[in-house]
Design a protein around this motif. Structure first.
Motif, short mmCIF file in Angstrom:
data_model
loop_
_atom_site.label_atom_id
_atom_site.label_comp_id
_atom_site.label_asym_id
_atom_site.label_seq_id
_atom_site.Cartn_x
_atom_site.Cartn_y
_atom_site.Cartn_z
N VAL A 190 0.88 -1.30 -0.04
CA VAL A 190 -0.24 -0.01 0.11
C VAL A 190 0.88 1.35 0.04
N ARG A 191 1.89 1.10 0.72
CA ARG A 191 2.74 2.36 0.92
C ARG A 191 3.57 2.69 -0.46
N ASP A 192 3.93 1.43 -0.95
CA ASP A 192 4.60 1.76 -2.49
C ASP A 192 3.49 2.20 -3.33
N LEU A 237 -8.62 -5.37 -0.41
CA LEU A 237 -7.57 -6.16 -0.60
C LEU A 237 -7.44 -7.50 0.07
N THR A 238 -8.78 -7.87 0.84
CA THR A 238 -8.76 -9.15 1.58
C THR A 238 -8.98 -10.27 0.36
N ARG A 250 -1.21 -6.02 -5.53
CA ARG A 250 -0.73 -5.15 -6.11
C ARG A 250 -1.59 -4.67 -7.42
N GLU A 251 -2.19 -5.84 -7.90
CA GLU A 251 -2.78 -5.34 -8.93
C GLU A 251 -4.18 -4.64 -8.85
N LEU A 252 -4.65 -4.85 -7.67
CA LEU A 252 -6.07 -4.01 -7.08
C LEU A 252 -5.29 -2.63 -6.80
N THR A 311 -12.30 -2.07 -9.89
CA THR A 311 -11.68 -3.02 -9.29
C THR A 311 -12.47 -4.22 -9.06
N ARG A 312 -13.69 -4.37 -9.71
CA ARG A 312 -14.55 -5.54 -9.72
C ARG A 312 -14.21 -6.75 -10.60
#
Length: 208
Positions: free
Chosen positions: A48-50, A69-70, A87-89, A99-100
């Protein structure tokens, strides 16, 4: 043990691990699964930070998107499969994309399950190999080279399979709802666009 994402300031996780080690020693239980889970959580938070660093214009949105992201399959209990999915999401969220639709890892899982029921066609195998390669999963059995051969022969069919697969196994509920922020990110006061939109003053720190 399920993966729970929480906002931890940098350095706090080491303190948590030390406390867990003390209690584990006192209680006499195996610490390795706990440490593995903490490492998994750390890796997701680092992703997430990246992503926030790559997409500063949508950093606040990315911070608040961790509910998306779960893991969606048991195999994602392994970071090897969960992190490429994450990472893809994150890239989609950073770019403002949908995002679906299924991720590459979700396609791989679906194709694996399908192959256990009946043999896959050549183009379906091509999709499996494309998704595996795109996800950055280990190049076992020389999958990358095999994927290139399929792409050279039947890329149009693979494109059609990919579009259909992403559509049919999409996750309709994987969307961001209304975002509220208490004004803290990772336990630190943050100038978050979603905090300034709130009428109420911050009262507590955001937990993932």
């Amino acid at each position: 043990m399920t993966t729970t994402l929480q906002a931890h300031p940098p350095g706090d996780r080491a303190a948590d691990t030390g406390l867990i080690a003390v209690f584990a020693d006192l209680l006499g239980f195996d610490l390795e699964p706990v440490l593995a889970e903490l490492a998994h959580i750390d890796a997701v938070e680092q992703a997430v930070r990246d992503a926030m660093a790559r997409h500063p214009g949508t950093a606040d949105r990315l911070f608040h998107a961790t509910a998306l992201l779960t893991p969606t399959h048991n195999v994602m209990r392994s970071p090897e499969f969960h992190l490429p999915h994450v990472r893809e999401l994150l890239e989609r969220i950073g770019a403002g994309a949908d995002t679906r639709p299924a991720t590459d890892v979700e396609i791989c899982i679906t194709m694996s399950k399908a192959s256990a029921v009946a043999p896959l066609t050549s183009s379906a195998m091509g999709l499996y190999f494309r998704a595996w390669t795109n996800a950055g999963l280990p190049d076992v059995a020389n999958i990358a080279a095999t994927s290139r051969r399929h792409e050279a022969l039947e890329s149009n069919e693979i494109d059609n399979h990919e579009a259909a697969c992403r559509r049919h196994i999409r996750v309709p509920t994987r969307v961001l709802g209304a975002i509220t922020c208490d004004g803290f990110h990772y336990g630190i006061a943050a100038d978050c666009r979603y905090a300034t939109a709130n009428d109420a003053a911050p009262t507590s720190r955001t937990e993932r």
